[in-house]
Motif scaffolding. Structure first.
Motif, PDB file in Angstrom:
ATOM      1  N   ILE A 139       0.823  -1.207   0.000  1.00 33.95           N
ATOM      2  CA  ILE A 139       0.000   0.000   0.000  1.00 33.95           C
ATOM      3  C   ILE A 139       0.863   1.265   0.000  1.00 33.95           C
ATOM      4  N   THR A 140       2.081   1.131   0.490  1.00 35.72           N
ATOM      5  CA  THR A 140       3.004   2.258   0.570  1.00 35.72           C
ATOM      6  C   THR A 140       3.212   2.933  -0.792  1.00 35.72           C
ATOM      7  N   VAL A 141       3.264   2.117  -1.853  1.00 29.60           N
ATOM      8  CA  VAL A 141       3.419   2.638  -3.214  1.00 29.60           C
ATOM      9  C   VAL A 141       2.298   3.648  -3.507  1.00 29.60           C
ATOM     10  N   VAL A 142       1.134   3.378  -2.941  1.00 26.58           N
ATOM     11  CA  VAL A 142      -0.047   4.191  -3.232  1.00 26.58           C
ATOM     12  C   VAL A 142      -0.140   5.417  -2.320  1.00 26.58           C
ATOM     13  N   ILE A 143      -0.027   5.188  -1.008  1.00 31.46           N
ATOM     14  CA  ILE A 143      -0.387   6.270  -0.094  1.00 31.46           C
ATOM     15  C   ILE A 143       0.748   7.274   0.163  1.00 31.46           C
ATOM     16  N   THR A 144       1.908   7.052  -0.462  1.00 30.44           N
ATOM     17  CA  THR A 144       2.979   8.042  -0.313  1.00 30.44           C
ATOM     18  C   THR A 144       3.049   8.996  -1.514  1.00 30.44           C
ATOM     19  N   GLN A 145       2.318   8.691  -2.589  1.00 29.47           N
ATOM     20  CA  GLN A 145       2.390   9.531  -3.797  1.00 29.47           C
ATOM     21  C   GLN A 145       1.618  10.839  -3.634  1.00 29.47           C
ATOM     22  N   VAL A 146       2.188  11.896  -4.206  1.00 29.17           N
ATOM     23  CA  VAL A 146       1.461  13.166  -4.298  1.00 29.17           C
ATOM     24  C   VAL A 146       1.180  13.422  -5.772  1.00 29.17           C
ATOM     25  N   ARG A 147      -0.062  13.353  -6.182  1.00 25.17           N
ATOM     26  CA  ARG A 147      -0.408  13.639  -7.578  1.00 25.17           C
ATOM     27  C   ARG A 147      -1.872  14.035  -7.656  1.00 25.17           C
ATOM     28  N   PRO A 148      -2.205  14.890  -8.663  1.00 24.59           N
ATOM     29  CA  PRO A 148      -3.596  15.338  -8.776  1.00 24.59           C
ATOM     30  C   PRO A 148      -4.507  14.250  -9.355  1.00 24.59           C
ATOM     31  N   VAL A 149      -5.812  14.483  -9.274  1.00 24.62           N
ATOM     32  CA  VAL A 149      -6.803  13.477  -9.689  1.00 24.62           C
ATOM     33  C   VAL A 149      -6.550  12.919 -11.100  1.00 24.62           C
ATOM     34  N   PRO A 150      -6.332  13.789 -12.130  1.00 25.11           N
ATOM     35  CA  PRO A 150      -6.146  13.215 -13.474  1.00 25.11           C
ATOM     36  C   PRO A 150      -4.951  12.273 -13.543  1.00 25.11           C
ATOM     37  N   ALA A 151      -3.880  12.599 -12.811  1.00 23.78           N
ATOM     38  CA  ALA A 151      -2.704  11.732 -12.806  1.00 23.78           C
ATOM     39  C   ALA A 151      -3.029  10.396 -12.145  1.00 23.78           C
ATOM     40  N   SER A 167     -15.281   0.693 -10.732  1.00 25.29           N
ATOM     41  CA  SER A 167     -15.983   1.451 -11.770  1.00 25.29           C
ATOM     42  C   SER A 167     -15.303   2.812 -11.942  1.00 25.29           C
ATOM     43  N   ARG A 168     -15.675   3.521 -12.990  1.00 18.74           N
ATOM     44  CA  ARG A 168     -15.095   4.842 -13.219  1.00 18.74           C
ATOM     45  C   ARG A 168     -15.334   5.759 -12.012  1.00 18.74           C
ATOM     46  N   GLU A 169     -16.556   5.699 -11.486  1.00 17.73           N
ATOM     47  CA  GLU A 169     -16.876   6.561 -10.347  1.00 17.73           C
ATOM     48  C   GLU A 169     -16.079   6.159  -9.105  1.00 17.73           C
ATOM     49  N   GLN A 170     -15.904   4.861  -8.927  1.00 21.81           N
ATOM     50  CA  GLN A 170     -15.122   4.395  -7.765  1.00 21.81           C
ATOM     51  C   GLN A 170     -13.653   4.813  -7.902  1.00 21.81           C
ATOM     52  N   ARG A 171     -13.127   4.789  -9.139  1.00 23.97           N
ATOM     53  CA  ARG A 171     -11.747   5.244  -9.355  1.00 23.97           C
ATOM     54  C   ARG A 171     -11.631   6.727  -9.037  1.00 23.97           C
ATOM     55  N   GLU A 172     -12.652   7.465  -9.415  1.00 27.12           N
ATOM     56  CA  GLU A 172     -12.625   8.908  -9.114  1.00 27.12           C
ATOM     57  C   GLU A 172     -12.693   9.147  -7.613  1.00 27.12           C
ATOM     58  N   ALA A 173     -13.519   8.341  -6.916  1.00 32.60           N
ATOM     59  CA  ALA A 173     -13.633   8.490  -5.459  1.00 32.60           C
ATOM     60  C   ALA A 173     -12.305   8.143  -4.791  1.00 32.60           C
ATOM     61  N   LEU A 174     -11.653   7.101  -5.287  1.00 30.69           N
ATOM     62  CA  LEU A 174     -10.350   6.712  -4.737  1.00 30.69           C
ATOM     63  C   LEU A 174      -9.314   7.811  -5.007  1.00 30.69           C
ATOM     64  N   ALA A 175      -9.285   8.307  -6.237  1.00 29.32           N
ATOM     65  CA  ALA A 175      -8.336   9.366  -6.590  1.00 29.32           C
ATOM     66  C   ALA A 175      -8.548  10.587  -5.690  1.00 29.32           C
ATOM     67  N   SER A 176      -9.806  10.944  -5.492  1.00 31.13           N
ATOM     68  CA  SER A 176     -10.132  12.115  -4.693  1.00 31.13           C
ATOM     69  C   SER A 176      -9.681  11.926  -3.241  1.00 31.13           C
ATOM     70  N   TYR A 177      -9.921  10.732  -2.722  1.00 32.76           N
ATOM     71  CA  TYR A 177      -9.476  10.433  -1.348  1.00 32.76           C
ATOM     72  C   TYR A 177      -7.950  10.529  -1.250  1.00 32.76           C
ATOM     73  N   LEU A 178      -7.263   9.995  -2.278  1.00 30.07           N
ATOM     74  CA  LEU A 178      -5.792   9.986  -2.228  1.00 30.07           C
ATOM     75  C   LEU A 178      -5.218  11.399  -2.334  1.00 30.07           C
ATOM     76  N   VAL A 179      -5.858  12.265  -3.105  1.00 34.92           N
ATOM     77  CA  VAL A 179      -5.380  13.645  -3.189  1.00 34.92           C
ATOM     78  C   VAL A 179      -5.511  14.313  -1.814  1.00 34.92           C
ATOM     79  N   LEU A 180      -6.626  14.034  -1.133  1.00 39.48           N
ATOM     80  CA  LEU A 180      -6.871  14.668   0.168  1.00 39.48           C
ATOM     81  C   LEU A 180      -6.034  14.048   1.289  1.00 39.48           C
TER      82      LEU A 180
END
Ligand code: HEC
Length: 200
Positions: A139-151, A167-180
């Motif tokens: 999970i470290t690969v994921v939660i240490t990255q800093v990148r905007p939603v489109p990236a 789903s596309r919406e779930q990917r967007e929700a995940l991306a949004s959570y990771l940005v925050l």
């Protein structure tokens, strides 16, 4: 004689109780450092028993993230649980509400115990990360990255990630959570999740 028999019978019970307890206590959540997602925050809000009409208004509302944030802030007086959330938690909750409200089957939520409530609510970005992003690398690969939603969406649409079932919406929700909530400094990641990095 019968006392001894009782004692003998009791030994395994006492022994297993002794054995089970410390083991349970040791089982700490290694992922606790990853900030709570909207599902957990929303469950905290519901179990704090906000006024029924306020809860109903949230469950049936449809707003943008900025609108939800303003709405939550405006309700903080009447809903004490909201005052306990940090700014980041408030935005994370607002973000979750944007993706998941109105909740079709939300009516009976207030009556559920906390554990059942957490199961009844739709998963949040943190849930998606823990469920879908540990199969091939830590999970470290994921939660240490800093990148905007489109990236983030770009990462998830790479061939290496195409077969992940979100789903596309779930990917967007995940991306949004990771940005925050992502971009966690490596020093805040538990030792056991640092070494090795990835198995790919
Ligand atoms: C099916 C296996 C698999 C799963 C599941 C998986 N990954 Fe990956 N991931 C890879 C592979 C392979 C690489 C290295 C090659 C690459 O970068 O495409 C990688 C690399 C990465 C990288 C670093 C490279 C980059 O693109 O920045 C990130 C970030 C990442 N994954 C995020 C995620 C997220 C978020 C999830 C959950 C939605 C996830 N991964 C789940 C296989 C997987």
């Amino acid at each position: 004689m019968s006392f001894i028999r009782v004692l003998l019978c009791a030994i395994p019970i006492v022994f297993s109780a002794l054995l089970a307890d410390p083991l349970l206590a040791q089982k700490k959540d290694v992922f606790a450092f990853i900030p709570a997602g909207g599902r957990t925050l929303f469950a905290q809000l519901v179990v704090s028993h906000p006024p029924a009409d306020e809860l109903q208004a949230i469950l049936t509302g449809k707003r943008t993230r900025a609108e939800w944030l303003a709405y939550l802030k405006s309700k903080a007086k009447g809903v004490p649980a909201l005052q306990k959330f940090s700014e980041q938690e408030q935005i994370t909750l607002a973000d979750y509400l944007t993706f998941n409200m109105p909740l079709a089957s939300g009516q009976g939520l207030a009556d559920l115990a906390k554990a059942d409530l957490e199961k009844a609510l739709p998963p949040d970005g943190r849930d998606f990360a823990l469920e879908k992003c540990q199969g091939c690398h830590i999970i470290t690969v994921v939660i240490t990255q800093v990148r905007p939603v489109p990236a983030w969406l770009g990462t998830m649409n790479k061939p290496s990630h195409a077969r992940i079932k979100l789903s596309r919406e779930q990917r967007e929700a995940l991306a949004s959570y990771l940005v925050l909530n992502g971009g966690i400094p490596i020093d805040d990641v538990p030792e056991e999740l640092r070494a090795g990095g990835a198995s790919y």
